[in-house]
Scaffold this active site. Structure first.
Site, PDB file in Angstrom:
ATOM      1  N   GLY A  12     -42.008  71.593  44.022  1.00 46.35           N
ATOM      2  CA  GLY A  12     -43.268  71.370  44.094  1.00 46.35           C
ATOM      3  C   GLY A  12     -43.604  70.161  44.768  1.00 46.35           C
ATOM      4  N   ASP A  13     -44.956  69.828  45.122  1.00 51.72           N
ATOM      5  CA  ASP A  13     -45.470  68.559  45.392  1.00 51.72           C
ATOM      6  C   ASP A  13     -44.697  68.363  46.790  1.00 51.72           C
ATOM      7  OD1 ASP A  13     -46.728  67.989  42.997  1.00 51.72           O
ATOM      8  OD2 ASP A  13     -44.988  67.481  42.131  1.00 51.72           O
ATOM      9  N   GLY A  15     -46.046  68.831  49.826  1.00 55.42           N
ATOM     10  CA  GLY A  15     -47.082  68.291  50.893  1.00 55.42           C
ATOM     11  C   GLY A  15     -47.574  69.723  51.334  1.00 55.42           C
ATOM     12  N   LYS A  16     -47.686  70.772  50.284  1.00 53.49           N
ATOM     13  CA  LYS A  16     -48.456  72.070  50.714  1.00 53.49           C
ATOM     14  C   LYS A  16     -49.711  71.640  51.253  1.00 53.49           C
ATOM     15  CE  LYS A  16     -46.954  74.373  47.020  1.00 53.49           C
ATOM     16  NZ  LYS A  16     -45.954  73.450  46.558  1.00 53.49           N
ATOM     17  N   LYS A  18     -51.716  69.857  52.924  1.00 53.66           N
ATOM     18  CA  LYS A  18     -52.214  69.681  54.531  1.00 53.66           C
ATOM     19  C   LYS A  18     -51.810  70.884  55.205  1.00 53.66           C
ATOM     20  CE  LYS A  18     -50.273  67.225  58.224  1.00 53.66           C
ATOM     21  NZ  LYS A  18     -49.726  65.960  58.965  1.00 53.66           N
ATOM     22  N   GLY A  40     -52.338  71.530  42.314  1.00 56.64           N
ATOM     23  CA  GLY A  40     -53.537  70.597  42.690  1.00 56.64           C
ATOM     24  C   GLY A  40     -53.168  69.927  43.912  1.00 56.64           C
ATOM     25  N   HIS A  41     -54.273  69.960  44.824  1.00 55.75           N
ATOM     26  CA  HIS A  41     -54.153  69.163  45.895  1.00 55.75           C
ATOM     27  C   HIS A  41     -55.470  68.780  46.331  1.00 55.75           C
ATOM     28  CE1 HIS A  41     -53.970  73.238  47.477  1.00 55.75           C
ATOM     29  NE2 HIS A  41     -54.927  72.853  48.180  1.00 55.75           N
ATOM     30  N   THR A 130     -47.618  70.833  32.146  1.00 54.35           N
ATOM     31  CA  THR A 130     -49.148  70.300  32.641  1.00 54.35           C
ATOM     32  C   THR A 130     -50.115  70.447  31.412  1.00 54.35           C
ATOM     33  OG1 THR A 130     -49.696  72.488  33.517  1.00 54.35           O
ATOM     34  CG2 THR A 130     -48.687  70.685  35.077  1.00 54.35           C
ATOM     35  N   GLN A 224     -46.888  75.099  43.181  1.00 55.05           N
ATOM     36  CA  GLN A 224     -45.146  74.853  42.601  1.00 55.05           C
ATOM     37  C   GLN A 224     -44.245  75.136  43.710  1.00 55.05           C
ATOM     38  OE1 GLN A 224     -47.067  77.194  40.187  1.00 55.05           O
ATOM     39  NE2 GLN A 224     -48.267  75.190  39.738  1.00 55.05           N
ATOM     40  N   VAL A 300     -52.116  66.499  39.312  1.00 59.05           N
ATOM     41  CA  VAL A 300     -52.788  67.179  38.228  1.00 59.05           C
ATOM     42  C   VAL A 300     -52.828  66.198  36.890  1.00 59.05           C
ATOM     43  CG1 VAL A 300     -52.785  69.319  36.433  1.00 59.05           C
ATOM     44  CG2 VAL A 300     -52.459  69.410  39.007  1.00 59.05           C
ATOM     45  N   LYS A 304     -45.660  59.909  36.890  1.00 63.06           N
ATOM     46  CA  LYS A 304     -44.762  59.465  37.989  1.00 63.06           C
ATOM     47  C   LYS A 304     -43.772  60.465  38.487  1.00 63.06           C
ATOM     48  CE  LYS A 304     -42.403  55.066  38.723  1.00 63.06           C
ATOM     49  NZ  LYS A 304     -41.846  53.989  38.082  1.00 63.06           N
ATOM     50  N   THR A 414     -46.067  64.400  59.831  1.00 67.54           N
ATOM     51  CA  THR A 414     -45.673  62.691  59.897  1.00 67.54           C
ATOM     52  C   THR A 414     -46.526  61.784  59.259  1.00 67.54           C
ATOM     53  OG1 THR A 414     -46.485  62.419  62.110  1.00 67.54           O
ATOM     54  CG2 THR A 414     -44.141  62.997  61.923  1.00 67.54           C
ATOM     55  N   SER A 415     -47.772  62.439  58.748  1.00 67.13           N
ATOM     56  CA  SER A 415     -48.602  61.584  57.881  1.00 67.13           C
ATOM     57  C   SER A 415     -49.646  62.547  57.269  1.00 67.13           C
ATOM     58  CB  SER A 415     -49.269  60.499  58.774  1.00 67.13           C
ATOM     59  OG  SER A 415     -50.607  61.192  59.132  1.00 67.13           O
TER      60      SER A 415
END
Ligand code: IMP
Length: 430
Positions: A12-13, A15-16, A18, A40-41, A130, A224, A300, A304, A414-415
């Site tokens: 997960g995480d 960068g879905k 964008k 969450g995004h 979570t 996820q 969410v 860290k 790339t960003s």
């Protein structure tokens, strides 16, 4: 016609957000098929920021239809709050552009209480959930005890079902020393909002079937990642749903041939939030570097994220179990400035080399990564929009990843900006 499923190929995480946003601008229908408000995004569209947990990304775009499929577990209160917040920003959400599957299961306050109490009892072995009640809600679904959206239409049955469910859970809660819950209170709370939820309830599988017949483009929005899949992930340190691409069909009510292109979102290194094995974790200055540069904090829970090198064995496995056609590689720029970069190309387990991630939690914790070391690059790749703008060492890194995982990079991000993407193949185009 080419329907696309977007799934995470790590923990997960990846960068879905964008990528899903970019794809939803091309889709006609966007459907969530698993998970809940544990995802969450943040989307930024024309300078406006939208935080989404449960609503499909298409909801903030005009002319799109958004759906929550039967595979999702829905906290009705979280959903209504999210709808209200998004509406305040001027977005229209109506039964015409937003449908909730009437056969989706609900997350109730008791599920959240159980999630917290169960984590407490796990002590050192806690899963790091979570605490949204996701696991207990899926447990009730499989145990055939769950409350579904359609039950809100039938108060008598609903009351009886809640009472039976609470009888079961109160024994458990009391046994764990937690406060028990009142069935009537839950019933009353649900009845207060039943109408607001039913306002959007519909027959998602049929709407999707119609959309498909009409040649509409459907985007299946996964949450996820593959290694959090309840079957294929690092069990028991997983979420309680199937996160792999096949779930797109089950969790929305479409045939298995509905998905024509599976896009695996893949981070150029690895992160994980919560507990569980992580062979390439770098609990050192490298991990610190990646975490700080990549702003690796959970959207969410704010926790860290743990960080480490790219694990090609794991992503190759994800490519296979999902049937990934191409990947979208994200956050390459986070690696800018590293003198050398490692990639895990195999594991050593009990003195033997293996080329897959084993299923047993004992073996998963015991594997030692075998690394290949590549040259890093000092130039910035941030915001690059063509291959020509990338340093040769970065291109080599990307090409090597493709080779190791057995899937092409169809998009390179790339960003966080939408346009900072190098597109090799539009997944919606055959
Ligand atoms: P649950 O889904 O809340 O039951 O949490 C189970 C595991 O999945 C925990 O390790 C969570 O940190 C992880 N998890 C759940 N949702 C996400 C997500 O959207 N991104 C990353 N990790 C997640």
């Amino acid at each position: 016609m080419s329907n696309v499923a977007v799934i995470g190929s790590q923990w997960g995480d990846e960068g879905k957000g964008k990528i899903v946003d970019w794809l939803s601008s091309r889709a006609d229908v966007v459907v969530r098929f698993q998970g809940g408000h544990n995802a969450g995004h943040t989307l930024v569209i024309d300078g406006n920021e939208y935080k989404l947990n449960l609503l499909p990304s298409g909801v903030v775009r005009q002319g799109k239809i958004s759906m929550i499929g039967n595979g999702v577990v829905i906290s009705p209160w979280a959903l209504l709050k999210e709808i209200a917040t998004i509406k305040e920003k001027g977005v229209k959400i109506t039964p015409e552009n937003f449908v909730i599957a009437e056969n989706a299961n609900l997350i109730l306050p008791v599920h959240q209480a159980l999630d917290a109490a169960l984590e407490m009892t796990r002590g050192e072995g806690k899963l790091g959930t979570t605490k949204r009640g996701i696991g207990p809600a899926y447990e009730d679904k499989v145990a055939r005890r769950g409350i579904r959206v359609c039950d809100l239409r039938h108060p008598e049955i609903l009351k009886e079902k809640i009472s039976k469910m609470m009888f079961h859970h109160n024994i458990l809660l009391a046994g764990m020393g937690a406060d028990t819950m009142d069935a009537n209170e839950t019933y009353d709370k649900l009845m207060e909002i039943a109408g607001d939820i039913l306002h959007y309830a519909g027959v998602v599988w049929r709407d999707l079937d119609r959309a498909r017949t009409e040649g509409k483009k459907i985007l299946f929005e996964g949450a996820q990642g593959t290694m959090l899949d309840v079957d294929h992930g690092t069990y028991p340190y997983v979420t309680s749903s199937n996160t792999v691409a096949a779930q797109a069909a089950i969790g929305s009510g479409m045939g298995v041939d509905a998905v024509k292109y599976v896009l695996g979102i893949t981070k150029a290194y690895t992160t994980r939030v919560g507990t569980g094995p992580f062979p390439t974790e770098q609990d050192n200055e490298i991990g610190q570097f990646l975490g700080e540069k990549g702003k690796e904090f959970g959207t969410v829970t704010g926790r860290k994220r743990r960080c480490g090198w790219f694990d090609a064995v794991m992503v190759r496995q994800a490519v296979r179990v999902n049937g990934i056609h191409g990947i979208s590689l994200t956050k390459l720029d986070v690696l800018d400035g590293l003198e050398e970069i490692k990639i895990c190309v195999g594991y050593r387990l009990n003195g033997e080399e293996i080329d897959y991630y084993p299923a047993s939690q004992v073996d998963q914790a015991a594997v030692e990564p075998i690394y290949e070391t590549m040259d890093g690059w000092s130039e910035s790749t941030y915001g690059a929009r063509s291959w020509a703008e990338l340093p040769a060492a970065a291109v080599k890194y990307v090409r090597h990843i493709e080779e190791l995982i057995g899937a092409p990079v169809s998009m390179l991000s790339t960003s966080p900006e939408r346009d900072d993407t190098i597109l090799m193949r539009d997944p919606f185009v055959d």
